[in-house]
Design a protein around this motif. Structure first.
Motif, PDB file in Angstrom:
ATOM      1  N   THR A  39     -43.004  62.697 132.619  1.00  0.00           N
ATOM      2  CA  THR A  39     -43.886  62.703 133.785  1.00  0.00           C
ATOM      3  C   THR A  39     -43.330  63.564 134.909  1.00  0.00           C
ATOM      4  OG1 THR A  39     -42.878  60.684 134.674  1.00  0.00           O
ATOM      5  CG2 THR A  39     -44.834  60.423 133.258  1.00  0.00           C
ATOM      6  N   GLY A  40     -42.050  63.820 134.912  1.00  0.00           N
ATOM      7  CA  GLY A  40     -41.416  64.651 135.935  1.00  0.00           C
ATOM      8  C   GLY A  40     -41.528  66.136 135.673  1.00  0.00           C
ATOM      9  N   ASN A  41     -42.287  66.542 134.660  1.00  0.00           N
ATOM     10  CA  ASN A  41     -42.515  67.957 134.366  1.00  0.00           C
ATOM     11  C   ASN A  41     -43.898  68.360 134.840  1.00  0.00           C
ATOM     12  OD1 ASN A  41     -40.098  67.822 132.974  1.00  0.00           O
ATOM     13  ND2 ASN A  41     -41.003  68.054 130.957  1.00  0.00           N
ATOM     14  N   PHE A  42     -43.961  69.430 135.622  1.00  0.00           N
ATOM     15  CA  PHE A  42     -45.244  69.995 136.024  1.00  0.00           C
ATOM     16  C   PHE A  42     -45.453  71.275 135.241  1.00  0.00           C
ATOM     17  CE2 PHE A  42     -47.878  72.686 138.874  1.00  0.00           C
ATOM     18  CZ  PHE A  42     -49.039  71.948 138.778  1.00  0.00           C
ATOM     19  N   TYR A  43     -46.429  71.240 134.345  1.00  0.00           N
ATOM     20  CA  TYR A  43     -46.732  72.381 133.485  1.00  0.00           C
ATOM     21  C   TYR A  43     -47.791  73.230 134.171  1.00  0.00           C
ATOM     22  CZ  TYR A  43     -44.666  69.078 130.214  1.00  0.00           C
ATOM     23  OH  TYR A  43     -43.834  68.172 129.598  1.00  0.00           O
ATOM     24  N   MET A  44     -47.403  74.419 134.593  1.00  0.00           N
ATOM     25  CA  MET A  44     -48.365  75.304 135.235  1.00  0.00           C
ATOM     26  C   MET A  44     -49.270  75.911 134.172  1.00  0.00           C
ATOM     27  SD  MET A  44     -46.058  77.098 138.164  1.00  0.00           S
ATOM     28  CE  MET A  44     -47.360  78.231 138.529  1.00  0.00           C
ATOM     29  N   LEU A  45     -50.550  75.817 134.402  1.00  0.00           N
ATOM     30  CA  LEU A  45     -51.524  76.365 133.460  1.00  0.00           C
ATOM     31  C   LEU A  45     -52.186  77.614 134.032  1.00  0.00           C
ATOM     32  CD1 LEU A  45     -53.184  73.034 132.280  1.00  0.00           C
ATOM     33  CD2 LEU A  45     -51.262  74.270 131.266  1.00  0.00           C
ATOM     34  N   GLY A  46     -51.839  77.988 135.230  1.00  0.00           N
ATOM     35  CA  GLY A  46     -52.400  79.159 135.901  1.00  0.00           C
ATOM     36  C   GLY A  46     -51.465  79.574 137.018  1.00  0.00           C
ATOM     37  N   SER A  47     -51.910  80.455 137.876  1.00  0.00           N
ATOM     38  CA  SER A  47     -51.166  80.904 139.056  1.00  0.00           C
ATOM     39  C   SER A  47     -49.818  81.554 138.714  1.00  0.00           C
ATOM     40  CB  SER A  47     -50.985  79.774 140.064  1.00  0.00           C
ATOM     41  OG  SER A  47     -50.279  78.670 139.528  1.00  0.00           O
ATOM     42  N   LEU A 169     -52.568  67.763 127.203  1.00  0.00           N
ATOM     43  CA  LEU A 169     -52.931  67.062 128.429  1.00  0.00           C
ATOM     44  C   LEU A 169     -53.907  67.927 129.208  1.00  0.00           C
ATOM     45  CD1 LEU A 169     -49.314  66.087 129.569  1.00  0.00           C
ATOM     46  CD2 LEU A 169     -51.017  64.520 128.630  1.00  0.00           C
ATOM     47  N   SER A 170     -54.853  67.299 129.882  1.00  0.00           N
ATOM     48  CA  SER A 170     -55.763  68.056 130.742  1.00  0.00           C
ATOM     49  C   SER A 170     -55.029  68.413 132.039  1.00  0.00           C
ATOM     50  CB  SER A 170     -56.996  67.218 131.065  1.00  0.00           C
ATOM     51  OG  SER A 170     -56.657  66.164 131.953  1.00  0.00           O
ATOM     52  N   PRO A 171     -55.517  69.410 132.766  1.00  0.00           N
ATOM     53  CA  PRO A 171     -54.899  69.721 134.065  1.00  0.00           C
ATOM     54  C   PRO A 171     -54.872  68.503 134.991  1.00  0.00           C
ATOM     55  CG  PRO A 171     -56.366  71.491 133.415  1.00  0.00           C
ATOM     56  CD  PRO A 171     -56.560  70.376 132.420  1.00  0.00           C
ATOM     57  N   GLU A 172     -55.928  67.702 134.948  1.00  0.00           N
ATOM     58  CA  GLU A 172     -55.984  66.503 135.794  1.00  0.00           C
ATOM     59  C   GLU A 172     -54.896  65.502 135.405  1.00  0.00           C
ATOM     60  OE1 GLU A 172     -59.795  68.608 135.745  1.00  0.00           O
ATOM     61  OE2 GLU A 172     -58.653  67.750 134.091  1.00  0.00           O
ATOM     62  N   GLU A 173     -54.690  65.320 134.111  1.00  0.00           N
ATOM     63  CA  GLU A 173     -53.634  64.401 133.652  1.00  0.00           C
ATOM     64  C   GLU A 173     -52.261  64.904 134.065  1.00  0.00           C
ATOM     65  OE1 GLU A 173     -55.218  62.435 129.534  1.00  0.00           O
ATOM     66  OE2 GLU A 173     -54.929  64.618 129.529  1.00  0.00           O
TER      67      GLU A 173
END
Length: 187
Positions: A39-47, A169-173
């Motif tokens: 949960t402590g990982n933020f996977y960037m899907l853009g930007s 995982l969805s971006p929202e999740e």
């Protein structure tokens, strides 16, 4: 040494320190998710180009948590101004790891300027970052990750991507679970 090997080492450090991770877009995020989803990982899907900036902002807004941003050479080249901002903010809780494979790995391995001689460690120093480390092999990066918790690390790796599945995982999740983890008190 491959990018996924460095990502594995960073994931171990993050787990040991209870660090939050902001990971570069595309295949690096997929490789981190494959190696160690948490949960402590933020996977960037853009930007593209913003992992270093998002990591810096997070370190300033959550000062009691240790933050690691994983970025690529192409992304840092796209947003070199972030190095100057990191230098001037000097957060104690922020480590930027630039994985330099000399290519835009997620879009087909087109060469970046680092493959032509641009030295991102020298650029970071020139921007004013006081703690800059470079590594060219597994022993060096492992040693640096054990002793360094802030500043910038530039690690050279071979070009190429690991064959890993798409993040399920969805971006929202991704954002909801990461925000909940950010709100949790540090240990």
């Amino acid at each position: 040494m491959k990018r996924i090997d460095v990502i594995s080492m960073i994931a171990r450090k993050a787990e040991e320190k209870n660090s939050l991770i902001v990971c570069n877009i595309g295949l690096p995020s997929r490789e981190l998710h494959h190696v160690k989803d948490r949960t402590g990982n933020f996977y960037m899907l853009g930007s593209m180009g913003l992992a270093s900036s998002i990591g810096l902002g997070l370190s300033l807004s959550v000062p009691k948590r240790h933050i690691i941003a994983i970025d690529g050479d192409g992304s840092v080249l796209m947003n070199m101004g972030s190095l100057a901002t990191i230098a001037h903010q000097r957060p104690e809780n922020y480590l930027l790891v630039v994985i330099d494979n000399g290519t835009y790995g997620s879009t087909g391995d087109q060469p970046t300027a680092t493959s032509l001689g641009t030295d991102l460690g020298a650029v970071a120093r020139g921007a004013g970052v006081q703690e800059v480390h470079t590594a060219d092999n597994e022993n060096e990066i492992e040693h640096i990750l054990k002793k360094i918790d802030r500043g910038v690390i530039v690690v050279r790796v071979d070009a190429g991507n690991a064959s890993v599945p798409v993040i399920g995982l969805s971006p929202e999740e991704i954002i909801e679970r990461f925000m909940a983890e950010c709100a949790r008190p540090s240990e």
